[in-house]
Design an enzyme around this catalytic site. Sequence first.
Site, PDB file in Angstrom:
ATOM      1  N   ASN A   1     -33.103 -64.234  12.485  1.00  0.00           N
ATOM      2  CA  ASN A   1     -32.798 -65.041  11.302  1.00  0.00           C
ATOM      3  C   ASN A   1     -34.096 -65.559  10.724  1.00  0.00           C
ATOM      4  O   ASN A   1     -35.060 -65.825  11.452  1.00  0.00           O
ATOM      5  CB  ASN A   1     -31.907 -66.230  11.706  1.00  0.00           C
ATOM      6  CG  ASN A   1     -31.564 -67.141  10.516  1.00  0.00           C
ATOM      7  OD1 ASN A   1     -31.174 -66.664   9.457  1.00  0.00           O
ATOM      8  ND2 ASN A   1     -31.739 -68.445  10.705  1.00  0.00           N
TER       9      ASN A   1
ATOM     10  N   HIS B   1     -35.581 -68.705   8.497  1.00  0.00           N
ATOM     11  CA  HIS B   1     -35.193 -70.066   8.110  1.00  0.00           C
ATOM     12  C   HIS B   1     -36.386 -70.734   7.425  1.00  0.00           C
ATOM     13  O   HIS B   1     -37.501 -70.688   7.959  1.00  0.00           O
ATOM     14  CB  HIS B   1     -34.768 -70.849   9.356  1.00  0.00           C
ATOM     15  CG  HIS B   1     -34.301 -72.240   9.067  1.00  0.00           C
ATOM     16  ND1 HIS B   1     -33.022 -72.518   8.632  1.00  0.00           N
ATOM     17  CD2 HIS B   1     -34.956 -73.428   9.119  1.00  0.00           C
ATOM     18  CE1 HIS B   1     -32.916 -73.836   8.442  1.00  0.00           C
ATOM     19  NE2 HIS B   1     -34.069 -74.402   8.724  1.00  0.00           N
TER      20      HIS B   1
HETATM   21  C1  GRF Z   1     -33.797 -68.186   2.113  1.00  0.00           C
HETATM   22  O1  GRF Z   1     -34.533 -69.381   1.916  1.00  0.00           O
HETATM   23  C2  GRF Z   1     -33.485 -68.043   3.571  1.00  0.00           C
HETATM   24  O2  GRF Z   1     -34.523 -68.435   4.428  1.00  0.00           O
HETATM   25  C3  GRF Z   1     -32.340 -68.985   3.702  1.00  0.00           C
HETATM   26  O3  GRF Z   1     -31.561 -68.762   2.533  1.00  0.00           O
HETATM   27  C4  GRF Z   1     -32.414 -68.307   1.503  1.00  0.00           C
HETATM   28  C5  GRF Z   1     -31.880 -66.978   1.039  1.00  0.00           C
HETATM   29  O4  GRF Z   1     -32.625 -66.485   0.027  1.00  0.00           O
HETATM   30  N1  GRF Z   1     -31.614 -68.754   4.922  1.00  0.00           N
HETATM   31  P1  GRF Z   1     -32.369 -64.962  -0.457  1.00  0.00           P
HETATM   32  O5  GRF Z   1     -30.872 -64.769  -0.582  1.00  0.00           O
HETATM   33  O6  GRF Z   1     -32.956 -64.059   0.593  1.00  0.00           O
HETATM   34  O7  GRF Z   1     -33.087 -64.868  -1.760  1.00  0.00           O
END
Ligand code: GRF
Length: 195
Positions: free
Chosen positions: A105, A107
């Site tokens: 994941n 984050h």
């Molecule tokens: C990103 O900041 C990711 O880290 C978080 O949700 C956001 C998703 O962005 N979990 P995207 O859909 O990849 O543009």
Amino acid sequence: MSGLKIGVLASGSGSNLQALIDARLKDEIKSEVSCVLCNKEDAYCLTRAKKHQIPHYFIDTKKENSDKLILALFEKHQVDFVILAGYLKKISKEILAVYKGRMINIHPSLLPKYGGKGYYGLAIHKAVLASKDKETGATVHYVDEEVDTGKIILQRKTQVKAGEEASALQQRVLQEVEHPLLIEAVQKIEREGLS
Ligand code: GRF
């Protein structure tokens, strides 16, 4: 380790997915996205997959068979490891039983700070600013039974700019930190394997 087949779970715009697609096209990674599963029918991540002829599916996670469907699709597309690229659902025990150790994941904070329940999207960056942290960043970690708690693979920091608004910080962390960090994590896995 040669190129692996990546199964992506996403819920939103899919810019992390796009970073994976672009990295493959630029030969920065050997692995390729073999399917994209999304729990939001109209999310732009599905459009991105379609544009690149990547098999993509809306998964109605309110339906009780959704876990079985996810596992069946990952098997159909020979997924070696799963990337949660902005996926806002907790991973079930059923899916973890198959992919634990092969699921990562990304984050947008320096875990363990600002992780877990309620820490997603803008809330993370608002908390960073409220705490007057001088730095923030992103984390790639293995997924385990809890949320944002698995073994950390890589982290990358960035300085919080004076007067920076939460939404500007969110976009900057996404573009300047998360995207390159995710590619770096895939490269590390390609070199060292999944552990
Ligand atoms: C990103 O900041 C990711 O880290 C978080 O949700 C956001 C998703 O962005 N979990 P995207 O859909 O990849 O543009």
